[in-house]
Design a protein around this motif. Structure first.
Motif, PDB file in Angstrom:
ATOM      1  N   ARG A  19      42.599  51.802  32.003  1.00 33.78           N
ATOM      2  CA  ARG A  19      41.750  52.638  32.862  1.00 33.78           C
ATOM      3  C   ARG A  19      40.554  51.804  33.328  1.00 33.78           C
ATOM      4  N   LYS A  20      39.793  52.342  34.291  1.00 35.00           N
ATOM      5  CA  LYS A  20      38.555  51.666  34.696  1.00 35.00           C
ATOM      6  C   LYS A  20      37.639  51.538  33.478  1.00 35.00           C
ATOM      7  N   TRP A  38      38.903  44.721  39.034  1.00 37.64           N
ATOM      8  CA  TRP A  38      37.872  45.579  39.632  1.00 37.64           C
ATOM      9  C   TRP A  38      37.791  46.896  38.871  1.00 37.64           C
ATOM     10  N   GLY A  39      36.646  47.523  38.889  1.00 33.51           N
ATOM     11  CA  GLY A  39      36.506  48.761  38.126  1.00 33.51           C
ATOM     12  C   GLY A  39      35.996  48.464  36.722  1.00 33.51           C
ATOM     13  N   PRO A  72      48.854  33.607  34.458  1.00 27.86           N
ATOM     14  CA  PRO A  72      49.286  33.696  35.857  1.00 27.86           C
ATOM     15  C   PRO A  72      48.135  34.141  36.754  1.00 27.86           C
ATOM     16  N   ALA A  73      48.204  33.798  38.056  1.00 27.60           N
ATOM     17  CA  ALA A  73      47.233  34.328  39.016  1.00 27.60           C
ATOM     18  C   ALA A  73      47.429  35.835  39.092  1.00 27.60           C
ATOM     19  N   PHE A  74      46.348  36.576  39.289  1.00 24.33           N
ATOM     20  CA  PHE A  74      46.498  38.030  39.404  1.00 24.33           C
ATOM     21  C   PHE A  74      45.517  38.572  40.428  1.00 24.33           C
ATOM     22  N   ASN A  75      45.792  39.787  40.878  1.00 21.43           N
ATOM     23  CA  ASN A  75      45.017  40.402  41.944  1.00 21.43           C
ATOM     24  C   ASN A  75      43.742  41.038  41.391  1.00 21.43           C
ATOM     25  N   TYR A  76      42.621  40.479  41.773  1.00 21.06           N
ATOM     26  CA  TYR A  76      41.332  40.989  41.272  1.00 21.06           C
ATOM     27  C   TYR A  76      41.104  42.443  41.681  1.00 21.06           C
ATOM     28  N   ASP A  77      41.402  42.760  42.951  1.00 22.83           N
ATOM     29  CA  ASP A  77      41.070  44.080  43.497  1.00 22.83           C
ATOM     30  C   ASP A  77      41.763  45.214  42.738  1.00 22.83           C
ATOM     31  N   THR A  78      43.027  44.984  42.391  1.00 23.94           N
ATOM     32  CA  THR A  78      43.760  46.076  41.740  1.00 23.94           C
ATOM     33  C   THR A  78      43.704  46.000  40.214  1.00 23.94           C
ATOM     34  N   LEU A  79      43.516  44.801  39.638  1.00 19.34           N
ATOM     35  CA  LEU A  79      43.637  44.679  38.177  1.00 19.34           C
ATOM     36  C   LEU A  79      42.303  44.566  37.426  1.00 19.34           C
TER      37      LEU A  79
END
Ligand SMILES: [Zn+2]
Ligand SMILES: [Zn+2]
Length: 330
Positions: free
Chosen positions: A245-246, A270-271, A261-268
């Motif tokens: 959760r956030k 952030w929050g 691994p590289a990962f998506n900041y905005d979806t993973l």
């Protein structure tokens, strides 16, 4: 004495450890000499012999979950015959910034048992007097051994993740450390979600009363407050992050990861989600955990190996084939 010795530049065709006669350690000031009665095998031992951690000694006796009996160097607090435990933190300098700020686990000049100094895959071991822990009666020697690293550092992981009573907690991987942590989480009335590969580990998690158990590709059915990863894999950290959760926290209980691994900041991330590593342990973690383990009567499942079978014990950790924790009984 007999010991299992790791030689860093041995031919790759030879087994990791060579069981042979070596001189018994001499008592040093500020130390106790222990007769080893059991020594747990940890994934970190595997990282050492496989070279994931750089070799620091040409010849090393690994093993950092030592249960031993004080035979020399006894003090008023540790009379001869006292049963004590020794863990991964074998000593600190006591005066670096971290030691002076209640973070001795991060000491700049640490001693690591079975890595910077010889450990417990042997009949005798030397340990710093101020880094041994008298052990509660009631547990047998082999059952205490896995508590000393898998248990203590698993417990520290719960602290680093900031777990609070009643929370939804994910355990990613279900080996020795996670199977000890789950009992504590249940005593805190947490719901425990286990993600792990291997049918055997999933069955064990179910038998321990996990709220939900899934394979490595499954996602827990609810958003988690906290997650702890135990597998030495960066991919698993990302799975844990994706389940939060956030404001949630992932604590990584691994001294070495294959890669992140590289990962998506905005979806993973952030929050205000957080990723934290768990490094070593303090003596207070050890004392607190050993008390809890005693109060909750935590009894790890163990498979005992003789010193001659030390390589087999390591192999069991590598293939995750042994049921419960591997322990060497010299
Ligand atoms: Zn220090
Ligand atoms: Zn360990």
């Amino acid at each position: 004495m007999k010991a299992a010795v790791f030689t860093s530049n041995r031919p790759s065709t030879e087994p990791f450890l060579q069981v042979r006669d070596v001189p018994r350690p001499q008592l040093q000031p500020g130390h106790v000499l222990l007769r080893v009665v059991a020594c747990g095998v940890c994934r970190t031992d595997l990282h050492i012999v496989e070279g994931d951690l750089p070799p620091l000694q040409p010849h090393l006796i690994p093993g950092h979950q030592i249960v031993g009996e004080v035979i020399e160097g006894a003090t008023a607090d540790l009379p001869k015959g006292t049963r004590v435990g020794v863990s991964w933190m074998g000593g600190v300098d006591g005066d670096c910034w971290y030691c002076r700020h209640a973070s001795e686990n991060l000491c700049d000049r640490p001693t690591f048992t079975g890595y910077t100094v010889n450990g417990g895959f042997a009949q005798y071991a030397l340990a710093r007097t101020d880094f041994v822990f008298p052990l509660p009666a009631g547990l047998d020697d082999a059952q205490v051994a896995p508590l000393l690293c898998a248990g203590i550092i698993g417990f520290r992981s719960l602290r680093v993740a900031g777990v609070e009573p009643g929370q939804r907690v994910g355990l990613f991987g279900f080996g020795s450390s996670a199977s000890l942590a789950i009992t504590i989480l249940q005593s805190w009335k947490c719901d425990v979600y286990v993600v792990t590969r291997g049918e055997g580990h999933r069955k064990t998690a179910t038998s321990f009363g996990a709220t939900w158990v899934g394979n490595e590709d499954a996602k827990p059915p609810v958003e988690l407050d906290r997650a702890i990863t135990f597998a030495p894999s960066g991919k698993v950290v990302i799975s844990a992050l994706a389940s939060l959760r956030k404001g949630g926290v992932v604590a990584i209980n691994a001294i070495h990861l294959d890669e992140m691994p590289a990962f998506n900041y905005d979806t993973l991330l952030w929050g205000e989600r957080q990723i934290r590593s768990v490094a070593n342990m303090t003596r207070q973690d050890a004392r607190d955990f050993l008390k809890i383990a005693h109060d909750l009567n935590i009894r790890p499942r163990v498979t005992a190996f003789s010193l001659d079978d030390a390589n087999l014990a390591l192999l069991g950790v590598k293939t995750e084939s042994s049921t419960g924790s591997a322990v060497i009984v010299p």
